[in-house]
Enzyme design. Structure first.
Site, mmCIF file in Angstrom:
data_model
loop_
_atom_site.group_PDB
_atom_site.id
_atom_site.type_symbol
_atom_site.label_atom_id
_atom_site.label_comp_id
_atom_site.label_asym_id
_atom_site.label_seq_id
_atom_site.Cartn_x
_atom_site.Cartn_y
_atom_site.Cartn_z
ATOM 1 C CG LEU A 180 49.585 -28.308 -21.014
ATOM 2 C CD1 LEU A 180 50.855 -28.762 -21.727
ATOM 3 C CD2 LEU A 180 48.818 -29.510 -20.492
ATOM 4 C CG ASP A 181 49.839 -27.302 -13.877
ATOM 5 O OD1 ASP A 181 51.076 -27.437 -13.987
ATOM 6 O OD2 ASP A 181 49.110 -28.200 -13.434
ATOM 7 N NE ARG A 182 56.150 -20.560 -12.897
ATOM 8 C CZ ARG A 182 56.441 -19.538 -13.680
ATOM 9 N NH1 ARG A 182 55.508 -19.035 -14.468
ATOM 10 N NH2 ARG A 182 57.647 -19.001 -13.679
ATOM 11 C CB THR A 226 51.721 -29.566 -16.693
ATOM 12 O OG1 THR A 226 51.137 -29.875 -15.419
ATOM 13 C CG2 THR A 226 51.433 -30.714 -17.656
ATOM 14 N NE ARG A 240 49.974 -30.230 -11.597
ATOM 15 C CZ ARG A 240 51.242 -30.621 -11.582
ATOM 16 N NH1 ARG A 240 51.672 -31.340 -10.553
ATOM 17 N NH2 ARG A 240 52.067 -30.310 -12.566
#
Length: 233
Positions: free
Chosen positions: A101-103, A105, A188
């Site tokens: 999960l990106d930073r 999220t 996104r």
């Protein structure tokens, strides 16, 4: 497996450091009797400094990742491993995130040291649904659900279209999106492809498994029943 190697592989220190734990009498059984490196003892009966030994190889955990935390062992800033016992990052085999999960999220993140399970979860053949709650910068137009479900939507720099995805709209700027694959920053990029921007993103479910009451930053080990739920149709 020798006790020294077993305990070192669980991140308690190098083999030399673990040997010192034995010499100092800090490794005992459940009754407090000091153990020696060549003893034969069941995993669940071993104590280090009076605490039960961490789970053996085959550990899988569910973590509620907060925003601002990175799925990495080396990046600057807060890391997901900072939310776990420090020795967890030193386990061998390594405790790896199952995808990322990106930073920015939040939500459900799985970690495991079981390589076979990791590949089973992320395999394109598995097509495990991943459920995301999305807050958007602009109102939805109304045609996004059809585009996402078409199986024809292309992302920039991609050579194959996305698998069909299900979009459920709750409000002009709020929706749930269900994916069956895991491309880089996919949610996104999907909304960018239809002219919108994701303001907030939260993953609430992977397969049949949800957060089940975990607050941000909390985690729990998964058992066989949880893994059955994860893969439940």
């Amino acid at each position: 497996m020798k006790l020294v190697k077993l305990i070192a592989n669980l991140g308690y220190g190098s083999r030399k450091q673990v040997q010192w734990l034995f010499r100092e009498g800090r490794v005992t059984d459940a009754e407090g009797e000091v153990l020696y490196a060549d003893d034969q003892v069941a995993h669940e009966a071993i104590r280090v400094d009076g605490e039960p030994l961490d789970a053996p190889v085959g550990l899988t955990i569910a973590l509620h990742k907060p925003r601002g935390v990175t799925c990495s062992t080396k990046d600057k800033g807060r890391l997901v491993y900072d939310l776990l016992p420090p020795r967890y990052r030193d386990r061998d085999p390594v405790l790896s995130t199952v995808g990322r999960l990106d930073r920015d999220t939040s939500g459900l993140l799985l970690l495991t040291d079981d390589g076979g399970l990791l590949h089973r979860i992320i395999s394109p053949k598995a097509k495990l649904p991943k459920v995301y709650e999305v807050e958007l910068a602009e109102d939805l137009r109304g045609d996004e659900a059809g585009q996402f479900a078409s199986g024809a939507l292309m992302l920039e720099a991609e050579k194959t279209p996305l698998l069909p995805a299900e979009l459920t709209v709750h409000a002009p700027r709020s929706a749930t999106l269900v994916l069956h694959e895991g491309r880089y920053h996919q949610v996104r990029r999907m909304f960018a492809a239809v002219g919108n921007h994701v303001d907030a993103l939260h993953r609430s479910r992977v397969g049949g498994l949800g957060l089940q009451g975990l607050e941000e930053g909390q985690w729990r080990p998964l058992d066989a029943t949880d893994l059955d739920t994860l893969f439940a149709p």
